[in-house]
Design a protein around this motif. Structure first.
Motif, PDB file in Angstrom:
ATOM      1  N   GLU A  39       0.839  -1.208   0.000  1.00  0.00           N
ATOM      2  CA  GLU A  39       0.000   0.000   0.000  1.00  0.00           C
ATOM      3  C   GLU A  39       0.871   1.254   0.000  1.00  0.00           C
ATOM      4  O   GLU A  39       0.597   2.224  -0.718  1.00  0.00           O
ATOM      5  CB  GLU A  39      -0.911  -0.016   1.228  1.00  0.00           C
ATOM      6  CG  GLU A  39      -1.827   1.182   1.361  1.00  0.00           C
ATOM      7  CD  GLU A  39      -2.662   1.117   2.626  1.00  0.00           C
ATOM      8  OE1 GLU A  39      -2.714   2.134   3.351  1.00  0.00           O
ATOM      9  OE2 GLU A  39      -3.255   0.061   2.892  1.00  0.00           O
ATOM     10  N   GLU A  41       4.062   1.563  -1.030  1.00  0.00           N
ATOM     11  CA  GLU A  41       4.770   1.698  -2.300  1.00  0.00           C
ATOM     12  C   GLU A  41       3.840   2.179  -3.408  1.00  0.00           C
ATOM     13  O   GLU A  41       4.227   3.003  -4.245  1.00  0.00           O
ATOM     14  CB  GLU A  41       5.407   0.357  -2.701  1.00  0.00           C
ATOM     15  CG  GLU A  41       6.592  -0.053  -1.833  1.00  0.00           C
ATOM     16  CD  GLU A  41       7.739   0.944  -1.911  1.00  0.00           C
ATOM     17  OE1 GLU A  41       7.971   1.509  -3.007  1.00  0.00           O
ATOM     18  OE2 GLU A  41       8.387   1.185  -0.879  1.00  0.00           O
ATOM     19  N   ARG A  42       2.616   1.692  -3.405  1.00  0.00           N
ATOM     20  CA  ARG A  42       1.652   2.108  -4.432  1.00  0.00           C
ATOM     21  C   ARG A  42       1.330   3.594  -4.304  1.00  0.00           C
ATOM     22  O   ARG A  42       1.289   4.328  -5.302  1.00  0.00           O
ATOM     23  CB  ARG A  42       0.378   1.279  -4.338  1.00  0.00           C
ATOM     24  CG  ARG A  42      -0.649   1.640  -5.423  1.00  0.00           C
ATOM     25  CD  ARG A  42      -1.827   0.686  -5.447  1.00  0.00           C
ATOM     26  NE  ARG A  42      -2.571   0.698  -4.198  1.00  0.00           N
ATOM     27  CZ  ARG A  42      -2.588  -0.305  -3.325  1.00  0.00           C
ATOM     28  NH1 ARG A  42      -1.883  -1.402  -3.564  1.00  0.00           N
ATOM     29  NH2 ARG A  42      -3.293  -0.224  -2.216  1.00  0.00           N
ATOM     30  N   TYR A  43       1.129   4.042  -3.075  1.00  0.00           N
ATOM     31  CA  TYR A  43       0.817   5.461  -2.866  1.00  0.00           C
ATOM     32  C   TYR A  43       1.989   6.345  -3.284  1.00  0.00           C
ATOM     33  O   TYR A  43       1.805   7.389  -3.917  1.00  0.00           O
ATOM     34  CB  TYR A  43       0.465   5.719  -1.399  1.00  0.00           C
ATOM     35  CG  TYR A  43       0.147   7.167  -1.110  1.00  0.00           C
ATOM     36  CD1 TYR A  43      -0.983   7.769  -1.650  1.00  0.00           C
ATOM     37  CD2 TYR A  43       0.990   7.942  -0.314  1.00  0.00           C
ATOM     38  CE1 TYR A  43      -1.277   9.102  -1.401  1.00  0.00           C
ATOM     39  CE2 TYR A  43       0.703   9.275  -0.059  1.00  0.00           C
ATOM     40  CZ  TYR A  43      -0.432   9.847  -0.597  1.00  0.00           C
ATOM     41  OH  TYR A  43      -0.706  11.177  -0.357  1.00  0.00           O
ATOM     42  N   SER A  45       4.263   5.649  -5.491  1.00  0.00           N
ATOM     43  CA  SER A  45       4.439   5.601  -6.947  1.00  0.00           C
ATOM     44  C   SER A  45       3.428   6.485  -7.670  1.00  0.00           C
ATOM     45  O   SER A  45       3.669   6.913  -8.801  1.00  0.00           O
ATOM     46  CB  SER A  45       4.306   4.154  -7.450  1.00  0.00           C
ATOM     47  OG  SER A  45       2.984   3.679  -7.299  1.00  0.00           O
ATOM     48  N   GLU A  46       2.304   6.774  -7.016  1.00  0.00           N
ATOM     49  CA  GLU A  46       1.263   7.609  -7.616  1.00  0.00           C
ATOM     50  C   GLU A  46       1.159   8.959  -6.914  1.00  0.00           C
ATOM     51  O   GLU A  46       0.138   9.643  -7.006  1.00  0.00           O
ATOM     52  CB  GLU A  46      -0.085   6.885  -7.526  1.00  0.00           C
ATOM     53  CG  GLU A  46      -0.097   5.515  -8.204  1.00  0.00           C
ATOM     54  CD  GLU A  46      -1.351   4.720  -7.883  1.00  0.00           C
ATOM     55  OE1 GLU A  46      -2.127   5.176  -7.000  1.00  0.00           O
ATOM     56  OE2 GLU A  46      -1.552   3.662  -8.505  1.00  0.00           O
ATOM     57  N   LEU A  47       2.202   9.360  -6.221  1.00  0.00           N
ATOM     58  CA  LEU A  47       2.165  10.543  -5.364  1.00  0.00           C
ATOM     59  C   LEU A  47       1.797  11.799  -6.136  1.00  0.00           C
ATOM     60  O   LEU A  47       2.467  12.165  -7.105  1.00  0.00           O
ATOM     61  CB  LEU A  47       3.527  10.731  -4.695  1.00  0.00           C
ATOM     62  CG  LEU A  47       3.568  11.661  -3.478  1.00  0.00           C
ATOM     63  CD1 LEU A  47       2.757  11.075  -2.333  1.00  0.00           C
ATOM     64  CD2 LEU A  47       5.016  11.872  -3.037  1.00  0.00           C
ATOM     65  N   PRO A  48       0.729  12.495  -5.739  1.00  0.00           N
ATOM     66  CA  PRO A  48       0.346  13.732  -6.432  1.00  0.00           C
ATOM     67  C   PRO A  48       1.310  14.867  -6.118  1.00  0.00           C
ATOM     68  O   PRO A  48       1.955  14.878  -5.061  1.00  0.00           O
ATOM     69  CB  PRO A  48      -1.056  14.024  -5.876  1.00  0.00           C
ATOM     70  CG  PRO A  48      -1.076  13.349  -4.547  1.00  0.00           C
ATOM     71  CD  PRO A  48      -0.216  12.132  -4.679  1.00  0.00           C
ATOM     72  N   ARG A  86      -6.051  14.161   1.657  1.00  0.00           N
ATOM     73  CA  ARG A  86      -6.394  13.539   0.372  1.00  0.00           C
ATOM     74  C   ARG A  86      -7.597  14.218  -0.276  1.00  0.00           C
ATOM     75  O   ARG A  86      -7.647  14.355  -1.500  1.00  0.00           O
ATOM     76  CB  ARG A  86      -6.635  12.040   0.574  1.00  0.00           C
ATOM     77  CG  ARG A  86      -5.352  11.334   1.032  1.00  0.00           C
ATOM     78  CD  ARG A  86      -5.517   9.841   1.203  1.00  0.00           C
ATOM     79  NE  ARG A  86      -4.309   9.282   1.822  1.00  0.00           N
ATOM     80  CZ  ARG A  86      -3.764   8.125   1.482  1.00  0.00           C
ATOM     81  NH1 ARG A  86      -4.301   7.389   0.541  1.00  0.00           N
ATOM     82  NH2 ARG A  86      -2.679   7.693   2.096  1.00  0.00           N
ATOM     83  N   LYS A  90      -7.565  16.401  -3.938  1.00  0.00           N
ATOM     84  CA  LYS A  90      -8.549  16.208  -5.011  1.00  0.00           C
ATOM     85  C   LYS A  90      -9.203  17.535  -5.390  1.00  0.00           C
ATOM     86  O   LYS A  90      -9.450  17.799  -6.580  1.00  0.00           O
ATOM     87  CB  LYS A  90      -9.619  15.205  -4.574  1.00  0.00           C
ATOM     88  CG  LYS A  90      -9.124  13.784  -4.369  1.00  0.00           C
ATOM     89  CD  LYS A  90      -8.752  13.125  -5.688  1.00  0.00           C
ATOM     90  CE  LYS A  90      -8.396  11.663  -5.496  1.00  0.00           C
ATOM     91  NZ  LYS A  90      -7.980  11.020  -6.775  1.00  0.00           N
ATOM     92  N   GLU A  93      -6.667  19.524  -7.407  1.00  0.00           N
ATOM     93  CA  GLU A  93      -6.563  18.951  -8.754  1.00  0.00           C
ATOM     94  C   GLU A  93      -7.749  19.370  -9.614  1.00  0.00           C
ATOM     95  O   GLU A  93      -7.595  19.654 -10.807  1.00  0.00           O
ATOM     96  CB  GLU A  93      -6.489  17.423  -8.660  1.00  0.00           C
ATOM     97  CG  GLU A  93      -5.158  16.911  -8.118  1.00  0.00           C
ATOM     98  CD  GLU A  93      -5.143  15.407  -7.945  1.00  0.00           C
ATOM     99  OE1 GLU A  93      -6.242  14.791  -7.988  1.00  0.00           O
ATOM    100  OE2 GLU A  93      -4.056  14.837  -7.761  1.00  0.00           O
TER     101      GLU A  93
END
Length: 316
Positions: A39, A41-43, A45-48, A86, A90, A93
């Motif tokens: 979890e 690593e996934r976050y 890798s997709e870090l805004p 979070r 959003k 963004e």
């Protein structure tokens, strides 16, 4: 049920919010650790690009004080901060995707301005909604209901209705696509404490857990200063470039690094003679280098007591 004076008394479903260590099977610990690592690593890798935008100390302090006022446990306060973060990302963004205000179409420009104004105007309401949602996710009996939330908002001279409060919760849920049960750094810390205890490398669990929570609170409140120290230590330069600062955002959002750093620092405070042994175990369990753990502890302690201890390992 327990009987006293001939009458049955119900035992509260959740008598204490404190964790109980030593009762988790090894295979469960391993599966949970793999899940959290994946979890994390996934976050990352997709870090805004806006990561960390809502973890400014005054905002975190507001959440913490309100959670304390409403008698929420620590997991709920961290959950509220992460949900608010979070959600606001959003929102940012969404504004960034809107047409630029400098475009010829005043209608498009005013639309973007309206989104900004709405975000600012509803910030406190959204913050309260995030705390409400966090209280409902927490494994504890305290839940912030609408009456309690409205009473607080009214004390700040807001005139929201119960319907608007419910709509605010729904807005947060829909924006986050109902994915609100995110793991907090405390979950990482508690699991690693369980793993270390199973490996026989741990101080008494209760005082160590209490110290970890205190230091985690401190880090949330002094986040920018601590990570600024960590960055300057890592690059061995007191004036990092904009590129180095940008790349460092992933380090600031790494919950596994945060967890091992807080545990390491707590052990150093409570029992420094066992610190190296614990750091070695943390390195074996997580793969995070002993030097990185040491540097993190140094950065935290520098702001806690003004000390540079524990002694950093020299780079070769």
């Amino acid at each position: 049920m327990a009987r006293m004076g001939g009458r049955a008394q119900a035992v509260p479903r959740f008598y204490s919010s404190e964790p109980l260590f030593g009762g988790v099977a090894p295979e469960v610990m391993e599966a949970a650790l793999i899940r959290l690592a994946t979890e994390n690593e996934r976050y990352l890798s997709e870090l805004p690009g806006q990561a960390g935008c809502c973890k400014e100390s005054r905002t975190v302090e507001f959440v913490f004080l309100l959670a304390e006022k409403w008698h929420l446990d620590h997991s709920a306060r961290y959950q509220a901060v992460e949900l608010l973060e979070r959600f606001m990302i959003k929102q940012v963004e969404q504004i960034c995707k809107s047409p630029s205000e400098n475009m010829e179409s005043t209608k498009e420009g005013s639309s973007r301005s309206s989104l900004k104004e709405q975000m600012y105007a509803t910030f406190v309401l959204r913050l309260v909604s995030c705390i409400q949602l966090a209280s409902k996710l927490s494994l504890h009996y305290n839940i912030v209901n609408s009456d309690t939330a409205l009473k607080f908002l009214q004390s700040l001279k807001y005139s929201y209705t119960k319907q608007e409060l419910l709509e605010s919760e729904l807005a947060v849920l829909e924006t986050l696509q109902f994915q609100i049960n995110v793991s907090t750094p405390l979950a990482y810390i508690e699991l690693l404490l369980e793993v270390l205890g199973h490996n026989g490398c741990l101080l008494p669990a209760k005082p160590l857990h209490q110290m970890c929570v205190q230091l985690l609170d401190f880090l949330y409140l002094k986040r920018e200063a601590i990570y600024d120290t960590l960055l300057k230590t890592a690059i061995e330069n007191s004036t990092p470039s904009e590129l180095q600062i940008a790349k460092f955002s992933a380090v600031k959002e790494d919950f596994m690094l945060l967890a091992v750093g807080i545990i390491s620092t707590s052990v150093f405070v409570l029992n420094p003679e066992r610190w190296k042994q614990v750091v070695e175990h943390l390195n074996c369990v997580t793969g995070i280098t002993s030097q990185s753990i040491s540097e993190f502890s140094h950065a935290v302690l520098k702001h806690v007591v003004g000390s540079s201890a524990p002694k950093q390992q020299r780079r070769k």
